[in-house]
Design a protein around this motif. Sequence first.
Motif, PDB file in Angstrom:
ATOM      1  N   LEU A   1       0.810  -1.216   0.000  1.00 36.98           N
ATOM      2  CA  LEU A   1       0.000   0.000   0.000  1.00 36.98           C
ATOM      3  C   LEU A   1       0.845   1.269   0.000  1.00 36.98           C
ATOM      4  O   LEU A   1       0.352   2.341  -0.357  1.00 36.98           O
ATOM      5  N   ARG A   2       2.097   1.146   0.403  1.00 36.10           N
ATOM      6  CA  ARG A   2       2.902   2.355   0.564  1.00 36.10           C
ATOM      7  C   ARG A   2       3.098   3.108  -0.743  1.00 36.10           C
ATOM      8  O   ARG A   2       2.994   4.345  -0.783  1.00 36.10           O
ATOM      9  N   ASN A   3       3.394   2.399  -1.819  1.00 36.66           N
ATOM     10  CA  ASN A   3       3.674   3.074  -3.093  1.00 36.66           C
ATOM     11  C   ASN A   3       2.471   3.845  -3.632  1.00 36.66           C
ATOM     12  O   ASN A   3       2.611   5.029  -3.983  1.00 36.66           O
ATOM     13  N   PRO A   4       1.268   3.233  -3.716  1.00 35.34           N
ATOM     14  CA  PRO A   4       0.133   4.032  -4.200  1.00 35.34           C
ATOM     15  C   PRO A   4      -0.208   5.191  -3.268  1.00 35.34           C
ATOM     16  O   PRO A   4      -0.602   6.254  -3.739  1.00 35.34           O
ATOM     17  N   LEU A   5      -0.043   5.013  -1.975  1.00 35.23           N
ATOM     18  CA  LEU A   5      -0.317   6.115  -1.050  1.00 35.23           C
ATOM     19  C   LEU A   5       0.683   7.246  -1.230  1.00 35.23           C
ATOM     20  O   LEU A   5       0.339   8.436  -1.130  1.00 35.23           O
ATOM     21  N   PHE A   6       1.937   6.885  -1.496  1.00 36.65           N
ATOM     22  CA  PHE A   6       2.935   7.916  -1.746  1.00 36.65           C
ATOM     23  C   PHE A   6       2.582   8.703  -3.000  1.00 36.65           C
ATOM     24  O   PHE A   6       2.699   9.938  -3.045  1.00 36.65           O
ATOM     25  N   ALA A   7       2.126   8.006  -4.036  1.00 41.10           N
ATOM     26  CA  ALA A   7       1.732   8.685  -5.274  1.00 41.10           C
ATOM     27  C   ALA A   7       0.548   9.615  -5.034  1.00 41.10           C
ATOM     28  O   ALA A   7       0.501  10.739  -5.567  1.00 41.10           O
ATOM     29  N   ILE A   8      -0.413   9.162  -4.205  1.00 38.37           N
ATOM     30  CA  ILE A   8      -1.587   9.985  -3.911  1.00 38.37           C
ATOM     31  C   ILE A   8      -1.180  11.258  -3.170  1.00 38.37           C
ATOM     32  O   ILE A   8      -1.601  12.367  -3.529  1.00 38.37           O
ATOM     33  N   THR A   9      -0.370  11.098  -2.129  1.00 45.29           N
ATOM     34  CA  THR A   9       0.013  12.269  -1.327  1.00 45.29           C
ATOM     35  C   THR A   9       0.910  13.208  -2.132  1.00 45.29           C
ATOM     36  O   THR A   9       0.784  14.438  -2.031  1.00 45.29           O
ATOM     37  N   ALA A  10       1.815  12.660  -2.928  1.00 43.63           N
ATOM     38  CA  ALA A  10       2.691  13.509  -3.742  1.00 43.63           C
ATOM     39  C   ALA A  10       1.872  14.283  -4.763  1.00 43.63           C
ATOM     40  O   ALA A  10       2.091  15.498  -4.981  1.00 43.63           O
ATOM     41  N   GLY A  11       0.914  13.602  -5.389  1.00 38.45           N
ATOM     42  CA  GLY A  11       0.069  14.285  -6.360  1.00 38.45           C
ATOM     43  C   GLY A  11      -0.798  15.351  -5.721  1.00 38.45           C
ATOM     44  O   GLY A  11      -0.966  16.456  -6.264  1.00 38.45           O
ATOM     45  N   ALA A  12      -1.367  15.031  -4.549  1.00 40.68           N
ATOM     46  CA  ALA A  12      -2.211  16.004  -3.857  1.00 40.68           C
ATOM     47  C   ALA A  12      -1.403  17.217  -3.411  1.00 40.68           C
ATOM     48  O   ALA A  12      -1.882  18.360  -3.475  1.00 40.68           O
ATOM     49  N   GLU A  13      -0.174  16.978  -2.965  1.00 40.12           N
ATOM     50  CA  GLU A  13       0.679  18.100  -2.540  1.00 40.12           C
ATOM     51  C   GLU A  13       1.008  19.003  -3.723  1.00 40.12           C
ATOM     52  O   GLU A  13       1.009  20.239  -3.600  1.00 40.12           O
ATOM     53  N   LEU A  14       1.260  18.404  -4.887  1.00 36.54           N
ATOM     54  CA  LEU A  14       1.538  19.192  -6.089  1.00 36.54           C
ATOM     55  C   LEU A  14       0.317  20.015  -6.493  1.00 36.54           C
ATOM     56  O   LEU A  14       0.435  21.190  -6.874  1.00 36.54           O
ATOM     57  N   LEU A  15      -0.879  19.410  -6.376  1.00 42.93           N
ATOM     58  CA  LEU A  15      -2.103  20.128  -6.732  1.00 42.93           C
ATOM     59  C   LEU A  15      -2.358  21.316  -5.808  1.00 42.93           C
ATOM     60  O   LEU A  15      -2.791  22.387  -6.257  1.00 42.93           O
TER      61      LEU A  15
END
Length: 404
Positions: A185-199
């Motif tokens: 689960l760590r990798n997809p969660l990292f992608a979600i948080t990184a994307g949300a932070e960029l947005l």
Amino acid sequence: MTDAIHADIATIGRINAVPAILQVICETTGMRFAAVARVTDSNWTACAVLDTLGFGLTAGGELDVATTLCHEIRSTHQTIVIDKASEDEQYCRHHTPQLYRFESYISVPVFRTDGRFFGTICALDPLPAALKGSAIQPMMESFARLLAIQIESEEGAQRTEQALRKERAMAEVREQFIAVLGHDLRNPLFAITAGAELLTQRLQDDQQRTIAQHILTCGRRASQLVRDVLDFARGRLGAGIPLNLQACPDLAEGLRHVASELQQVHPQRRIVLDIGDIGGLYCDRERVTQLLSNLIANALTHGDPQGPVAVKAALQAGEFVLSVHNHGAPIAVQTLAQLFQPFSRPLSQVPQQGLGLGLYIANQIALAHGGRMEVLSNEHNGTLFSFRLPLGQPGAPAAPPAST
């Protein structure tokens, strides 16, 4: 020999009273061979033996049941007592005394507690003995009833132990599954948080930015839950919390950063810091700051909402001491004993966030460092959690020696 007979021999072998029973029988009767036997329709199998006669049987030894008197006992369920076989009206011509060359003999049936026939307790000797009309028969029949109870108890204990082993194996599989799931689960969660932070940084519309910030907050919270689950699984599977031990000259800065982050999340609360000179402590900086984060979060959740949370870190009396103090209702005595157990939390009618792993993980981090967690809680002084790490103790991390 069947598996069931092997199991019965093992069961009798685990009953501590059996050797004493055989010893008492031999000493009381004067006979030099005594045994507990498992008797079926085809075999007589020794489960326990006391032989000073040299009869030649040991535990596991088998006889054809048709050559023994136990074949008759299995049919009649009656005790057989013989003082002198060569002069006994019923057994003087019987093949068993002649085959095994005994004069005196006694054998009592043993029944399981549910009434099923198990076997016999028997004794024999080439010399005659005065057995009939004595206290020997009722004594051995009492031993047979006692043995039946002991067999039932031992088999129950074995079933419980097997069930426990099975449950432990299943628990280990569950925890391994949790660990693998958390890791994946760590990798997809990292992608979600990184994307949300960029947005949140690029979006101009306030409503859209608020949604992105909400996604970021939820993603970070989910990441923290996954981290807690992984730490829990490591601790439960025996690997323990992994550490990266090194000199930490910036540990004080890390502790202040953790407190600052939690202060931003709880702006209405007051977190008071008292961090002394702790530079050069040899530890895992990230794990110690994680421990502090868990303790402060616990204090903010369960402490007096109007009172401050005091954080103190210092080197004192040969120890590194990191403590978090809050006011409020004391922790119940019955709760204290389970406080550092996983999924432990005070009983409450109000829904609580998290998995109840914060204090468990803090304790695991302390233990991995060679330290310990302590808690003091009472009505007058509130609640104080302390992480104590001895300096310079064998096997424990310590501040490295000053350079010369």
